[in-house]
Design a protein around this motif. Structure first.
Motif, PDB file in Angstrom:
ATOM      1  N   MET B 195       0.830  -1.208   0.000  1.00 38.35           N
ATOM      2  CA  MET B 195       0.000   0.000   0.000  1.00 38.35           C
ATOM      3  C   MET B 195       0.868   1.265   0.000  1.00 38.35           C
ATOM      4  O   MET B 195       0.543   2.278  -0.623  1.00 38.35           O
ATOM      5  CB  MET B 195      -0.948   0.002   1.203  1.00 38.35           C
ATOM      6  CG  MET B 195      -2.171  -0.884   1.026  1.00 38.35           C
ATOM      7  SD  MET B 195      -3.122  -0.484  -0.488  1.00 38.35           S
ATOM      8  CE  MET B 195      -2.685  -1.845  -1.538  1.00 38.35           C
ATOM      9  N   ALA B 196       1.990   1.191   0.697  1.00 37.01           N
ATOM     10  CA  ALA B 196       2.913   2.335   0.696  1.00 37.01           C
ATOM     11  C   ALA B 196       3.483   2.546  -0.705  1.00 37.01           C
ATOM     12  O   ALA B 196       3.648   3.691  -1.172  1.00 37.01           O
ATOM     13  CB  ALA B 196       4.040   2.094   1.708  1.00 37.01           C
ATOM     14  N   ALA B 197       3.757   1.423  -1.390  1.00 40.60           N
ATOM     15  CA  ALA B 197       4.266   1.525  -2.760  1.00 40.60           C
ATOM     16  C   ALA B 197       3.213   2.148  -3.673  1.00 40.60           C
ATOM     17  O   ALA B 197       3.499   3.030  -4.494  1.00 40.60           O
ATOM     18  CB  ALA B 197       4.665   0.144  -3.283  1.00 40.60           C
ATOM     19  N   ARG B 198       1.986   1.685  -3.498  1.00 43.70           N
ATOM     20  CA  ARG B 198       0.873   2.213  -4.306  1.00 43.70           C
ATOM     21  C   ARG B 198       0.768   3.738  -4.134  1.00 43.70           C
ATOM     22  O   ARG B 198       0.631   4.488  -5.097  1.00 43.70           O
ATOM     23  CB  ARG B 198      -0.421   1.522  -3.857  1.00 43.70           C
ATOM     24  CG  ARG B 198      -1.658   1.935  -4.611  1.00 43.70           C
ATOM     25  CD  ARG B 198      -2.849   1.090  -4.137  1.00 43.70           C
ATOM     26  NE  ARG B 198      -4.053   1.391  -4.887  1.00 43.70           N
ATOM     27  CZ  ARG B 198      -4.908   2.351  -4.556  1.00 43.70           C
ATOM     28  NH1 ARG B 198      -4.680   3.106  -3.493  1.00 43.70           N
ATOM     29  NH2 ARG B 198      -5.994   2.560  -5.291  1.00 43.70           N
ATOM     30  N   LYS B 199       0.876   4.157  -2.899  1.00 44.93           N
ATOM     31  CA  LYS B 199       0.740   5.582  -2.586  1.00 44.93           C
ATOM     32  C   LYS B 199       1.878   6.382  -3.242  1.00 44.93           C
ATOM     33  O   LYS B 199       1.676   7.457  -3.826  1.00 44.93           O
ATOM     34  CB  LYS B 199       0.786   5.740  -1.056  1.00 44.93           C
ATOM     35  CG  LYS B 199       0.331   7.082  -0.570  1.00 44.93           C
ATOM     36  CD  LYS B 199       0.293   7.074   0.971  1.00 44.93           C
ATOM     37  CE  LYS B 199       0.381   8.503   1.480  1.00 44.93           C
ATOM     38  NZ  LYS B 199       0.750   8.552   2.890  1.00 44.93           N
ATOM     39  N   ALA B 200       3.089   5.839  -3.164  1.00 43.79           N
ATOM     40  CA  ALA B 200       4.246   6.544  -3.724  1.00 43.79           C
ATOM     41  C   ALA B 200       4.135   6.655  -5.244  1.00 43.79           C
ATOM     42  O   ALA B 200       4.475   7.695  -5.841  1.00 43.79           O
ATOM     43  CB  ALA B 200       5.532   5.810  -3.341  1.00 43.79           C
ATOM     44  N   ILE B 201       3.663   5.580  -5.876  1.00 43.71           N
ATOM     45  CA  ILE B 201       3.508   5.596  -7.337  1.00 43.71           C
ATOM     46  C   ILE B 201       2.472   6.650  -7.737  1.00 43.71           C
ATOM     47  O   ILE B 201       2.691   7.444  -8.657  1.00 43.71           O
ATOM     48  CB  ILE B 201       3.094   4.189  -7.836  1.00 43.71           C
ATOM     49  CG1 ILE B 201       4.266   3.216  -7.675  1.00 43.71           C
ATOM     50  CG2 ILE B 201       2.609   4.248  -9.289  1.00 43.71           C
ATOM     51  CD1 ILE B 201       3.885   1.748  -7.800  1.00 43.71           C
ATOM     52  N   ARG B 202       1.370   6.678  -7.012  1.00 42.70           N
ATOM     53  CA  ARG B 202       0.314   7.661  -7.330  1.00 42.70           C
ATOM     54  C   ARG B 202       0.837   9.080  -7.147  1.00 42.70           C
ATOM     55  O   ARG B 202       0.566   9.972  -7.934  1.00 42.70           O
ATOM     56  CB  ARG B 202      -0.898   7.429  -6.423  1.00 42.70           C
ATOM     57  CG  ARG B 202      -1.586   6.106  -6.698  1.00 42.70           C
ATOM     58  CD  ARG B 202      -2.611   5.786  -5.645  1.00 42.70           C
ATOM     59  NE  ARG B 202      -3.843   6.546  -5.807  1.00 42.70           N
ATOM     60  CZ  ARG B 202      -4.873   6.139  -6.564  1.00 42.70           C
ATOM     61  NH1 ARG B 202      -4.791   5.013  -7.238  1.00 42.70           N
ATOM     62  NH2 ARG B 202      -5.958   6.874  -6.658  1.00 42.70           N
ATOM     63  N   ARG B 203       1.630   9.260  -6.114  1.00 43.29           N
ATOM     64  CA  ARG B 203       2.146  10.593  -5.852  1.00 43.29           C
ATOM     65  C   ARG B 203       3.094  11.037  -6.982  1.00 43.29           C
ATOM     66  O   ARG B 203       3.080  12.190  -7.420  1.00 43.29           O
ATOM     67  CB  ARG B 203       2.898  10.578  -4.528  1.00 43.29           C
ATOM     68  CG  ARG B 203       3.593  11.850  -4.344  1.00 43.29           C
ATOM     69  CD  ARG B 203       4.059  12.067  -2.922  1.00 43.29           C
ATOM     70  NE  ARG B 203       4.524  13.419  -2.940  1.00 43.29           N
ATOM     71  CZ  ARG B 203       3.997  14.384  -2.231  1.00 43.29           C
ATOM     72  NH1 ARG B 203       3.015  14.134  -1.412  1.00 43.29           N
ATOM     73  NH2 ARG B 203       4.477  15.598  -2.333  1.00 43.29           N
ATOM     74  N   ALA B 204       3.922  10.093  -7.441  1.00 46.40           N
ATOM     75  CA  ALA B 204       4.902  10.443  -8.492  1.00 46.40           C
ATOM     76  C   ALA B 204       4.182  10.807  -9.798  1.00 46.40           C
ATOM     77  O   ALA B 204       4.658  11.656 -10.555  1.00 46.40           O
ATOM     78  CB  ALA B 204       5.856   9.278  -8.718  1.00 46.40           C
TER      79      ALA B 204
END
Lengths: 373, 489
Positions: B195-204
């Motif tokens: 979920m942290a990865a998902r969030k980081a990808i969306r942010r980028a």
């Protein structure tokens, strides 16, 4: 000066004195090119410098890339996104770009690459040379592909042939090379440009970030053997079409010539003078100047070989184009070669001396002439 | 009554028709991280409504075929070059959303230079960097991120720092640059981390939509086949082992670290200026229609009736030390010649920009179109020092004209077979205001002696150079001083 270049009959500007390297950028901008990605190298740097000044002013992009490898891949990106784009370099930098040119040919991307040739191999020197002929016309990168190769002989042609390179490149969806040399790039002559900028043709295949092109894909990978075979066959068919339609050359005083000189780029200028000197000395010389190095005017050379007593190829190399001339001639007549390299350019007088000397050496010459006639 | 809670993202193709074989399964191995990242990217594309705008740059490596799966525009790039390709695609299409997807060999080895410079320029891109510490597609060789001691097919005894160097920490490396907006490392392996990865990808991706500049997410990702582990063990390996060398976290993030201001040097348009209409281009380039009066000189040819036949169609060499204005003299001759109606060419010697060099150029003024721009047999030589005179005198034809600086060459070689004009050009120029205009003094003497060019043509050529009025006046003064010099015919 050259009928093949004024084919669209554009209104032209007042002449302005400029370097060949500058003229190429003016020609590109009038051809609708809107981005230049490159890395400085002598003797091609004026292209980047002129582009840095003019592309942003014309609403385009200039970017000094971190390397020639990056530059050619920037062309790949810009072209994929549907933009007319170009770069320029000289031998060592062009070698670095070869990977990208192969990818672009495979992915069928138009782009224009100007090579202002210098002395090689390796770092060589920065004098004019034509040692990159093989690299340009035989592919250069990996795989079965060709580049369209145009050889300007003047600043005027640096502008005109760069513009033509954009048209051909789009028409054939293939990289086009402008193969110049240090002298054509560095010299100044009056240049006249079209007064109307070209509108590039639509590129429905591009990936633009717009809804219409969402399903588009630019790639050169085809894992299935049959698929790749068919893809490369389609490239080949395209190249055959270019061979039939795009051969361009210029002739000078060949009608009654007993010696036809063949040279391109700066050499053709030296040879044009040599023809005049020869004729003043009673030797019927003529000149064939290939404008397209690929496709090569093989057919015309074969015709000339039937009529002329001999052909003489002059290059700034140890002999590269001469191989294509000999292939075309197929031993119908003798083909002599005169080469200088390392940054040296033969004088017109040196060419004439060489012709005279070879005529003396070949005692069977008159007989051969009679036989052919 | 039922409600759909989870569904396949719309920008993820339902069947993979671009792919050979079974069109319902991906080509990724069981337990591979690519599928998870693809899903998060597709969800973000859906949620942000950007499917029509995305240009996805596919790398070389296992994810070379991302275009099988994502329903967006795709460009497949050469190994390592995705950031260069993406740079130009974005600049050509500033409204597109360009997502670069790269593996560790692609980004950190062969493409190290491209990622470094794209990041340093602050290109408004999203880079998703899949770090699985191995080369998967080519069969498990060492990556620049392979852990110390890790066995691969090219490190059969385990990676050794002594021979193979250390694992490259890309985020930290790029973190030293000023331009990147956001650099973060995440790991795949359990639900929380995912979920942290998902969030980081969306942010980028969101950063790019908002024009904030270069964003990179490094995703530590399992490669069970390459690592010769089960999917479950591989997931554990990511979290337990890889994260020791590659600690997850935010290396750089502009709102937290820069007070909310994007550090990107680029605006949302990627540095591009507003489009310029095609019709405006000729004017921007300064192209003039042929009817326009050229530099105040009428374009009628200079009357050549007064020119002695031996001075017609001069083939000129000019030579001296670098700094004596030899190349400038040549361009003036060519420009003035053009204005006076001659066909002209100018060809410089060019060399490395080094101290103490010599310079020379070839200039031709001709009634007929110029054939060879190379002057092999000169009819005119300008020599501004002794070495130039010695070197080029043999190239001057008999009866040719040699103009040399008699102040700098007080004891010239035998000049009996040519017409020589020795004038103290540098001294005359000094009196006129600057020794730098000795070239114009010599030019003055030349046009006075030969009548090849009218003074007005040189004035026009100087005007075309765009010099300041002070410098132009100085040049003219020198030209006239040269013209006043009494040449012994």
């Amino acid at each position: 000066m050259n009928p093949t270049l004024s084919e669209n009959g554009d209104r032209r500007s007042q002449e302005r004195l400029m370097k060949g390297n500058e003229a190429a950028i003016y020609g590109a901008l009038m051809a609708g090119c809107r981005s230049f990605y490159g890395y400085p190298i002598t003797p091609a740097s004026e292209l980047a410098e002129t582009a840095a000044r003019l592309f942003p002013a014309c609403g385009g992009t200039f970017l000094q890339a971190e390397s020639e490898v990056a530059a050619i891949n920037m062309l790949y990106g810009a072209s994929s996104a549907g933009e007319r784009t170009m770069t320029a370099s000289s031998g060592p930098g062009i070698s670095l770009m070869m990977e990208g040119v192969s990818y672009a040919a495979g992915a069928e991307l138009p782009m224009v690459i100007v090579n202002v040739m210098r002395g090689g191999p390796g770092l060589g020197n920065i004098g004019p040379e034509q040692g990159d002929y093989f690299q340009a016309v035989k592919g250069g990168g990996h795989g079965c592909y060709r580049s369209l190769v145009l050889a300007p002989d003047s600043p005027q042609e640096m502008a005109d042939l760069t513009a033509l390179a954009f048209e051909l490149s789009d028409q054939y969806r293939n990289p086009a090379l402008v193969l110049a040399d240090g002298f054509v790039g560095q010299m100044m002559e009056p240049v006249s440009l079209p007064l109307a900028a070209r509108v590039p043709p639509p590129r429905p295949w591009a990936v633009t970030g717009l809804p219409a092109t969402r399903r588009n894909l630019i790639t050169s990978i085809h894992l299935d053997h049959d698929v790749l075979e068919s893809h490369v066959r389609q490239l080949h068919v395209k190249y055959e079409r270019a061979r039939r339609r795009e051969v361009r050359y210029e002739e000078y005083a060949v009608a009654d010539a007993r010696v036809v000189l063949i040279g391109y780029g700066i050499v053709s200028r030296v040879l044009r003078r040599a023809v005049g000197l020869c004729r003043a000395a009673g030797i019927k010389a003529g000149l064939l100047r290939p404008i397209t190095l690929w496709p090569f005017p093989s057919q015309r050379i074969a015709e000339l070989a039937r009529g002329a007593a001999r052909l003489m190829v002059v290059e700034l190399s140890t002999g590269q184009m001469v191989e294509d001339v000999r292939l075309a001639v197929a031993e119908r007549c003798p083909v002599d070669f005169l080469g200088r390299w390392g940054g040296n350019v033969p004088s017109s007088e040196e060419v004439v001396d060489s012709i005279v000397q070879r005529m003396r050496e070949r005692t069977g010459d008159e007989e051969h002439v009679a036989h052919v006639a | 009554m039922s409600r759909m809670l989870l569904e396949r993202p719309r920008s993820f193709y339902p069947v993979f028709t671009r792919k050979e074989g079974d069109p319902t399964v991906t080509h990724y191995c069981p337990g591979c991280g690519h599928g998870i990242v693809h899903k998060y990217v597709a969800e973000a594309i859906d949620d942000f409504g950007i499917a029509d705008r995305v240009i996805f740059v596919n790398p070389v490596g296992c994810s070379v075929f991302a275009y099988y799966y994502l329903d967006v525009g795709h460009i497949q790039a050469a190994h390592g070059r995705a950031p260069a390709v993406a740079t130009a695609a974005k600049r050509a299409r500033p409204d597109s959303i360009v997502i670069c997807y790269q593996g560790d060999g692609d980004l950190a080895a062969i493409g190290g230079n491209e990622i470094l410079h794209a990041a340093n320029r602050g290109e408004n891109l999203t880079v998703l960097f899949i770090n699985n510490a191995i080369y998967g597609m080519t069969g498990g060789q060492m990556a620049p991120t392979t852990l110390l001691g890790q066995v691969t097919t090219t490190t059969p005894l385990g990676r050794s720092a002594a021979t193979d160097g250390y694992p490259v920490r890309v985020c930290e490396l790029l973190g030293s640059l000023s331009a990147p907006a956001s650099l973060a490392r995440v790991a795949l392996g359990d639900a929380k981390r995912d979920m942290a990865a998902r969030k980081a990808i969306r942010r980028a991706i969101r950063n790019q939509i908002e024009g904030k500049g270069f964003s990179l997410v490094e995703i530590l990702s399992p490669c069970p086949v390459g690592w010769k582990q089960t999917p479950a063990d591989a997931a554990k390996h990511v979290l337990a082992t890889m994260t020791k060398t590659f600690p997850p976290g935010v290396v750089k993030d502009f709102p937290a670290q820069e007070g909310g201001a994007a550090p990107s040097p680029q605006d949302a348009a990627g540095g591009r200026r507003p489009p310029v209409p095609r019709e405006a281009i000729p004017e921007i380039l300064g192209l003039q229609s042929p009817a326009t009066v050229d530099h105040g000189m009428e374009t009628k040819p200079w009357s050549r009736l007064g020119i002695e036949p031996r001075f017609l169609d001069p083939r000129i060499k000019a030579a001296g030390f670098g700094g004596q204005g030899v190349l400038f003299l040549g361009t003036l001759l060519a420009e003035a010649g053009r204005l006076a109606g001659w066909s002209v060419s100018w060809l410089p010697s060019y060399g490395p920009e080094m101290r103490g060099g010599t310079a020379h150029c070839h200039v031709i003024l001709s009634r007929a179109p110029v054939d060879s721009p190379l002057v092999s047999r000169a009819s005119v030589l300008f020599a501004f020092n002794r070495p130039s005179l010695d070197r080029f005198l043999p190239d001057v034809r008999d009866g040719g004209l040699v103009i040399f600086d008699s102040g700098l060459v007080p004891d010239p070689p035998d000049l009996s077979r040519v017409e020589a004009i020795g004038l103290p050009a540098t001294a005359i120029a000094g009196k006129a205001g600057s020794v730098k205009v000795a070239n114009l003094v010599a030019l003055g003497a030349y046009i006075e002696r030969t009548r090849v060019l009218p003074e007005a043509a040189v004035v026009g050529a100087l005007a075309a150079k765009g010099l300041s009025s002070q410098v132009a006046d100085l040049n003219l003064e020198a030209l006239r001083a040269g013209m006043r010099f009494r040449c012994a015919p």
